[in-house]
Design a protein around this motif. Structure first.
Motif, PDB file in Angstrom:
ATOM      1  N   GLY A 178       0.844  -1.189   0.000  1.00 42.80           N
ATOM      2  CA  GLY A 178       0.000   0.000   0.000  1.00 42.80           C
ATOM      3  C   GLY A 178       0.879   1.238   0.000  1.00 42.80           C
ATOM      4  O   GLY A 178       2.100   1.153   0.135  1.00 42.80           O
ATOM      5  N   PHE A 179       0.212   2.368  -0.114  1.00 48.33           N
ATOM      6  CA  PHE A 179       0.932   3.628  -0.249  1.00 48.33           C
ATOM      7  C   PHE A 179       1.620   4.021   1.060  1.00 48.33           C
ATOM      8  O   PHE A 179       1.232   3.552   2.135  1.00 48.33           O
ATOM      9  N   SER A 180       2.631   4.878   0.959  1.00 54.36           N
ATOM     10  CA  SER A 180       3.285   5.431   2.149  1.00 54.36           C
ATOM     11  C   SER A 180       2.216   6.013   3.069  1.00 54.36           C
ATOM     12  O   SER A 180       1.260   6.638   2.609  1.00 54.36           O
ATOM     13  N   LYS A 192       1.569   0.423   7.103  1.00 54.86           N
ATOM     14  CA  LYS A 192       2.145  -0.921   6.897  1.00 54.86           C
ATOM     15  C   LYS A 192       3.122  -1.352   7.992  1.00 54.86           C
ATOM     16  O   LYS A 192       3.005  -2.446   8.538  1.00 54.86           O
ATOM     17  N   ASP A 214      12.193  -1.580   3.941  1.00 56.04           N
ATOM     18  CA  ASP A 214      12.977  -0.334   3.964  1.00 56.04           C
ATOM     19  C   ASP A 214      14.031  -0.361   5.067  1.00 56.04           C
ATOM     20  O   ASP A 214      15.187  -0.001   4.844  1.00 56.04           O
ATOM     21  N   ILE A 221      16.881   6.013   3.890  1.00 55.79           N
ATOM     22  CA  ILE A 221      16.344   5.804   2.530  1.00 55.79           C
ATOM     23  C   ILE A 221      16.638   7.031   1.665  1.00 55.79           C
ATOM     24  O   ILE A 221      17.043   6.912   0.507  1.00 55.79           O
ATOM     25  N   PHE A 277      18.789   7.087  -1.898  1.00 56.92           N
ATOM     26  CA  PHE A 277      18.310   7.675  -3.164  1.00 56.92           C
ATOM     27  C   PHE A 277      19.314   8.709  -3.671  1.00 56.92           C
ATOM     28  O   PHE A 277      19.614   8.766  -4.855  1.00 56.92           O
ATOM     29  N   PHE A 311      18.147   1.472  -5.278  1.00 54.55           N
ATOM     30  CA  PHE A 311      17.248   1.177  -4.159  1.00 54.55           C
ATOM     31  C   PHE A 311      16.250   0.091  -4.561  1.00 54.55           C
ATOM     32  O   PHE A 311      15.987  -0.846  -3.806  1.00 54.55           O
ATOM     33  N   ARG A 312      15.707   0.206  -5.777  1.00 48.10           N
ATOM     34  CA  ARG A 312      14.715  -0.796  -6.236  1.00 48.10           C
ATOM     35  C   ARG A 312      15.344  -2.184  -6.332  1.00 48.10           C
ATOM     36  O   ARG A 312      14.696  -3.193  -6.079  1.00 48.10           O
ATOM     37  N   GLU A 341      15.449  -3.613  -2.960  1.00 49.67           N
ATOM     38  CA  GLU A 341      14.111  -4.092  -2.575  1.00 49.67           C
ATOM     39  C   GLU A 341      13.905  -5.519  -3.090  1.00 49.67           C
ATOM     40  O   GLU A 341      13.451  -6.391  -2.363  1.00 49.67           O
ATOM     41  N   GLY A 398       7.717  -1.473   1.040  1.00 53.42           N
ATOM     42  CA  GLY A 398       7.649  -0.042   0.694  1.00 53.42           C
ATOM     43  C   GLY A 398       6.614   0.210  -0.402  1.00 53.42           C
ATOM     44  O   GLY A 398       6.353  -0.663  -1.237  1.00 53.42           O
ATOM     45  N   GLY A 399       6.045   1.405  -0.397  1.00 50.02           N
ATOM     46  CA  GLY A 399       4.942   1.742  -1.302  1.00 50.02           C
ATOM     47  C   GLY A 399       5.169   1.431  -2.776  1.00 50.02           C
ATOM     48  O   GLY A 399       4.232   1.077  -3.492  1.00 50.02           O
ATOM     49  N   GLY A 400       6.436   1.540  -3.222  1.00 54.81           N
ATOM     50  CA  GLY A 400       6.710   1.309  -4.643  1.00 54.81           C
ATOM     51  C   GLY A 400       7.189  -0.107  -4.931  1.00 54.81           C
ATOM     52  O   GLY A 400       7.462  -0.459  -6.083  1.00 54.81           O
ATOM     53  N   ASP A 456      12.095  11.060   5.586  1.00 56.67           N
ATOM     54  CA  ASP A 456      12.846   9.977   4.937  1.00 56.67           C
ATOM     55  C   ASP A 456      12.076   9.300   3.813  1.00 56.67           C
ATOM     56  O   ASP A 456      12.188   8.110   3.603  1.00 56.67           O
ATOM     57  N   ARG A 457      11.257  10.075   3.123  1.00 57.12           N
ATOM     58  CA  ARG A 457      10.559   9.516   1.959  1.00 57.12           C
ATOM     59  C   ARG A 457      10.909  10.375   0.757  1.00 57.12           C
ATOM     60  O   ARG A 457      10.222  11.360   0.466  1.00 57.12           O
ATOM     61  N   PRO A 458      11.981  10.021   0.078  1.00 54.92           N
ATOM     62  CA  PRO A 458      12.491  10.887  -0.984  1.00 54.92           C
ATOM     63  C   PRO A 458      11.487  11.229  -2.080  1.00 54.92           C
ATOM     64  O   PRO A 458      11.587  12.283  -2.699  1.00 54.92           O
TER      65      PRO A 458
HETATM   66  C1  S3P Z   1       8.535   4.571  -1.550  1.00 55.77           C
HETATM   67  C2  S3P Z   1       7.975   4.349  -0.314  1.00 55.77           C
HETATM   68  C3  S3P Z   1       8.775   4.234   0.909  1.00 55.77           C
HETATM   69  C4  S3P Z   1      10.209   3.809   0.573  1.00 55.77           C
HETATM   70  C5  S3P Z   1      10.797   4.692  -0.478  1.00 55.77           C
HETATM   71  C6  S3P Z   1      10.010   4.654  -1.778  1.00 55.77           C
HETATM   72  C7  S3P Z   1       7.656   4.692  -2.740  1.00 55.77           C
HETATM   73  O1  S3P Z   1       8.211   3.277   1.790  1.00 55.77           O
HETATM   74  O2  S3P Z   1      10.259   2.476   0.152  1.00 55.77           O
HETATM   75  O3  S3P Z   1      10.843   6.000   0.029  1.00 55.77           O
HETATM   76  O4  S3P Z   1       8.134   4.479  -3.849  1.00 55.77           O
HETATM   77  O5  S3P Z   1       6.457   4.965  -2.543  1.00 55.77           O
HETATM   78  P1  S3P Z   1       6.871   3.526   2.645  1.00 55.77           P
HETATM   79  O6  S3P Z   1       5.731   3.031   1.800  1.00 55.77           O
HETATM   80  O7  S3P Z   1       7.042   2.714   3.866  1.00 55.77           O
HETATM   81  O8  S3P Z   1       6.799   4.982   2.910  1.00 55.77           O
END
Ligand code: S3P
Length: 178
Positions: A16-18, A22, A41, A52, A56, A64-65, A68, A87-89, A125-127
């Motif tokens: 799910g989204f930031s 989670k 993360d 994080i 980045f 970073f990906r 993951e 993480g959200g992505g 810490d969410r770039p």
């Molecule tokens: C990201 C979400 C972050 C972290 C990074 C990238 C994203 O995790 O992995 O900053 O791409 O949405 P959270 O979902 O825990 O914030």
């Protein structure tokens, strides 16, 4: 996209989204179920000894990906049942999705954009979502792109205006009544 279900799903992946809760939910859920807890993360950050945002900045999003994917790869072959905060992505790569589907169940923590925005206020810490006032259109674009992927989850649980305990209990019921 072909979906291969786990024959013996061991893990529970929270996606799910930031700001959807989670990490907090995963930690509490793991304790309740007596599962291992893994925050993707935090694992990357500990391994590289950088936040994080620093990862980045120093190595770029691509690196970073890849980290993951490395963490999810290791988790997929881990025998101890684990609750994972992704993480959200982390869902955007097909390889990551396959690893999750093959080794566990996925739960989408769905949260309204309004709540997400409130929860992320002041985040450092969410770039991808940083600054005193995260532009709504940036969040909306990212969320719209990922929503169809999040919705592929085995279960969806709403977290807006709900406590961590309420969310944890709902997930426990969902995964134990399978
Ligand atoms: C990201 C979400 C972050 C972290 C990074 C990238 C994203 O995790 O992995 O900053 O791409 O949405 P959270 O979902 O825990 O914030």
């Amino acid at each position: 996209m072909r979906r291969q279900y786990a024959s013996s799903p061991r893990h529970i992946y929270l996606i799910g989204f930031s700001g959807s809760g989670k990490s907090s939910v995963a930690e509490r859920l793991a304790a309740k179920l007596n599962y291992r807890f893994l925050d993707v993360d935090a694992t990357i950050s500990t391994k590289l000894r950088l936040s994080i945002a620093e990862i980045f900045e120093k190595y770029g999003e691509r690196a970073f990906r890849q980290e993951e994917t490395n963490v999810l790869n290791a988790c997929a072959i881990e025998l101890r049942p684990t609750v994972v905060s992704v993480g959200g992505g982390g869902v955007e790569r097909g390889r990551n999705r396959r690893l999750m589907w093959q080794s566990g169940r996925t739960v989408y923590l769905r949260c309204s954009l309004k709540s997400i925005r409130q929860r992320l206020r002041g985040t450092v810490d969410r770039p991808l979502l940083r600054g005193p006032k995260i532009p709504l259109n940036v969040m909306r674009t990212l969320l719209n792109r990922r929503k169809p992927i999040y919705e592929l989850a085995d279960f969806t649980v709403v977290t807006s205006n709900r406590t961590i305990s309420q969310v944890v209990n709902q997930i426990r019921k969902l995964v134990t009544t399978l």
